[in-house]
Design a protein around this motif. Structure first.
Motif, PDB file in Angstrom:
ATOM      1  N   THR A   1      68.243  25.419  24.273  1.00 21.35           N
ATOM      2  CA  THR A   1      67.543  26.453  23.125  1.00 21.35           C
ATOM      3  C   THR A   1      68.663  27.108  22.152  1.00 21.35           C
ATOM      4  OG1 THR A   1      68.320  28.370  24.743  1.00 21.35           O
ATOM      5  CG2 THR A   1      66.131  27.186  25.189  1.00 21.35           C
TER       6      THR A   1
ATOM      7  N   VAL B   1      61.913  30.720  23.365  1.00 19.24           N
ATOM      8  CA  VAL B   1      63.408  30.963  24.039  1.00 19.24           C
ATOM      9  C   VAL B   1      63.416  31.895  25.130  1.00 19.24           C
ATOM     10  CG1 VAL B   1      64.273  29.842  21.593  1.00 19.24           C
ATOM     11  CG2 VAL B   1      64.212  32.276  22.080  1.00 19.24           C
TER      12      VAL B   1
ATOM     13  N   ILE C   1      63.547  25.176  20.725  1.00 12.79           N
ATOM     14  CA  ILE C   1      64.026  24.644  22.005  1.00 12.79           C
ATOM     15  C   ILE C   1      63.570  23.240  21.960  1.00 12.79           C
ATOM     16  CG2 ILE C   1      63.100  26.357  23.547  1.00 12.79           C
ATOM     17  CD1 ILE C   1      60.797  24.852  24.373  1.00 12.79           C
TER      18      ILE C   1
END
Length: 382
Positions: free
Chosen positions: A178, A86, A171
């Motif tokens: 995200t 992320v 994600i």
């Protein structure tokens, strides 16, 4: 009396019967300490039998289970970001259109008031060169300034310092969305209920969702997420990706400091709802209100409505509720179980079914809100 064929399954649940479309529950039958569930089919099959496995109640999951990465062992925000992916960078670029100037001459004109957002991954090649790989995530107006993942990670770090622990992160769609889920309280006891409190931080770059922080209380015993609205206490904060969005992130940080208000409101509500008696006849009437039948319906539609009623009432006598007092809180627990998308097998099992169910759950559930509204009006809950 309706004709029926019994189908008996060993399970931790309850015996039930349907007589002329009405729900009746006889005494519990036990065998060597194991409850027996007997599902009687009536009117072409009212009860969910073949679609309900014997260990159905043990299969309930949290919305983010089965997707993303388990980051519960991560002790730092950096470690969490690296494991889940992320932490990637975002580039805002101009868009261009191809223009034919005549005589085979082509030109590219900048698109006014338009911007595109790219995910940029950097790696090092074997010969030591920097290599960049990009993915188009979304587009928007030129004034749109995305809240970068480093802002989200800074917020996660603040939560970690407040005592939250990382749970799950990941994600969707190559980074268009995200998320990070974090747990706050482990097995907090409220009116004899074990609750965990999570927050889910969501960021998006495709325009589908604002930056959001959602408080998600969960009944530990059955993993029911309690998406309940409490008076004077919000369970989420949202901000849009605008030019001054980074400054608003600070507002969210301050807002998280009043998280206790929501927890106190929810726990007060649970204590109140447990004291409000709602007997089985009232529960049946309430379920019939949620799924009404009228003379204009075809037999096929009526059969489907009856099945919906039966599925919900079956949850009222789930193993984690069967010994609970007949209260409004038990009915609310039934509702949250019935309307939890992660507790129901999708009609079409696609590769992204679990991820889609999680993304959709972040926007709330209109049917659950409607049911809770009816219940609240009757018992002045909120």
């Amino acid at each position: 009396m309706a004709m029926y064929n019994p189908a008996t399954i060993n399970a931790t649940s309850v015996s039930a019967n349907v007589i002329d479309g009405e729900f009746r529950v006889p005494e519990m039958a036990t065998h060597k300490g194991t409850r027996i569930i007997t599902l009687h089919e009536a009117k072409g099959g009212l009860f969910p039998d073949r679609s309900w496995s014997a260990n159905r109640w043990d299969n309930r999951t949290l919305p983010w289970e089965g997707i993303g990465k388990d980051v519960s062992h991560c002790l730092t925000t950096k470690e969490m970001a690296e494991r889940s992916g992320v932490g990637f960078k975002i580039a805002k670029v101009h868009g261009y259109i191809e223009a034919d100037l005549g005589n085979g001459v082509m030109n590219y004109l900048e698109m006014p008031n338009k911007a595109f957002f790219l995910r940029v991954d950097k790696s090092i090649s074997p010969d030591g060169r920097e290599v960049f790989k990009t993915f188009l995530l979304g587009d928007g107006s030129a004034n749109m300034t995305p809240i970068e993942n480093n802002d989200m990670l800074a917020l996660c770090e603040q939560l970690r310092q407040m005592g939250f622990r990382y749970e799950n992160a990941g994600i969707f769609d190559q980074g268009r969305i995200t998320y990070v889920s974090m747990i706050w309280d482990d097995n907090r006891i409220v009116a004899e209920e074990k609750l965990n409190y999570y927050v889910v931080i969501v960021n998006s770059f495709d325009g589908s969702k604002p930056f959001g922080v959602y408080i998600t209380p969960v009944r530990v015993v059955c993993k029911n997420t309690l998406a309940l609205a409490i008076k004077k206490a919000e369970r989420f904060w949202k901000i849009r990706h605008t030019r001054n969005a980074p400054f608003k992130v600070d507002e969210i940080r301050r807002g998280l400091e009043v998280l206790n208000y929501y927890r106190q409101g929810l726990e007060s509500h649970i204590n109140k709802a447990k004291l409000l008696t709602m007997d089985r006849d009232a529960v049946r009437g309430f379920v019939n209100t949620l799924f009404p039948i009228n003379e204009s319906m075809t037999q096929r539609v009526i059969a489907n409505v009856e099945r919906q009623r039966s599925e919900m009432l079956l949850r009222y006598d789930a193993p984690d509720l069967i010994d609970m007092e007949p209260s409004v809180w038990r009915v609310e627990s039934m509702l949250t179980d019935y309307y939890s998308p992660n507790h129901v097998e999708p009609s079409r099992k696609t590769e992204g079914a679990k991820a889609n169910a999680f993304k959709n759950s972040l926007g709330g559930n209109a049917e659950l809100d409607r049911a809770m509204g009816i219940l609240s009006n009757r018992y002045d809950l909120f």
